[in-house]
Enzyme design. Structure first.
Site, PDB file in Angstrom:
ATOM      1  N   GLY A   1     -35.843  40.516 -28.412  1.00 38.54           N
ATOM      2  CA  GLY A   1     -36.157  39.281 -29.130  1.00 38.54           C
ATOM      3  C   GLY A   1     -36.746  39.618 -30.483  1.00 38.54           C
ATOM      4  N   CYS A   2     -37.584  38.755 -30.975  1.00 36.69           N
ATOM      5  CA  CYS A   2     -38.218  38.936 -32.276  1.00 36.69           C
ATOM      6  C   CYS A   2     -38.954  40.270 -32.336  1.00 36.69           C
ATOM      7  CB  CYS A   2     -39.195  37.778 -32.513  1.00 36.69           C
ATOM      8  SG  CYS A   2     -40.261  38.021 -33.941  1.00 36.69           S
TER       9      CYS A   2
END
Length: 179
Positions: free
Chosen positions: A9-10
């Site tokens: 993810g981020c």
């Protein structure tokens, strides 16, 4: 030192999760797996480059093993959501392990299979496991992001919960100043 590269993810979240582990010397946010050289954050966020937001971890295998890093990776994001983590959606947020050796490849695939066999998640695991293509460090303002921007709303509401989870689940693996 050895290196491991993860996309969960981020990269602000993933970086913050791994920085506090004993034996981790350095974490660099960056990009891999895309079609263009030296992509910018804006280009990667467009979803058109094919790059993934990743972190590259430099670690001391005499203090923390690759298997330990894999355990943290699998337990700190949702590997069943294709191209998504929470509200972050797009191919740049896909779950991935980008290996630096045949041994890492073998260990990552075996761990993934063990989780699949145990039905550890509600859905099928979508994590890609590939030999690391070229790694491109992200711009300087993305490095050490959580520690430098804790009051930013995304850090308060998204990153902090992941950091808190690591503290509660992996307390024995944390650097003493964090624990």
């Amino acid at each position: 030192m050895e290196q491991a590269t993860f996309g969960g993810g981020c990269f602000w979240c993933t970086e913050a999760v791994f920085q506090n582990l004993k034996g981790v010397e350095k974490v660099v946010s960056g990009y891999t797996g895309g079609r263009i050289a030296n992509p910018t954050y804006k280009e990667v966020c467009s979803g058109l480059t094919g790059h993934n937001e990743v972190i590259q971890v430099s670690y001391d295998p005499t203090i923390i093993s690759f298997e330990d890093l894999l355990e943290v990776f699998w337990k700190t994001h949702d590997p069943t959501t294709l191209n998504r983590q929470g509200n972050d959606a797009g191919t740049q947020y896909r779950s991935g392990i980008y290996t630096h050796s045949d041994e890492q490849q073998r260990l990552a695939e075996a761990y993934k299979q063990k989780l699949a066999d145990a039905n550890a998640f509600d859905g099928p695991i979508t994590t890609e496991i590939l030999p690391l293509p070229t790694f491109y460090p992200a711009e300087a303002y993305h490095q050490n992001y959580y520690n430098l921007n804790r009051s930013q709303p995304y850090c308060q509401f998204v990153v902090k919960s992941k950091v808190d989870k690591v503290k509660s689940v992996f307390g024995d693996k944390l650097k003493s100043e964090v624990a």
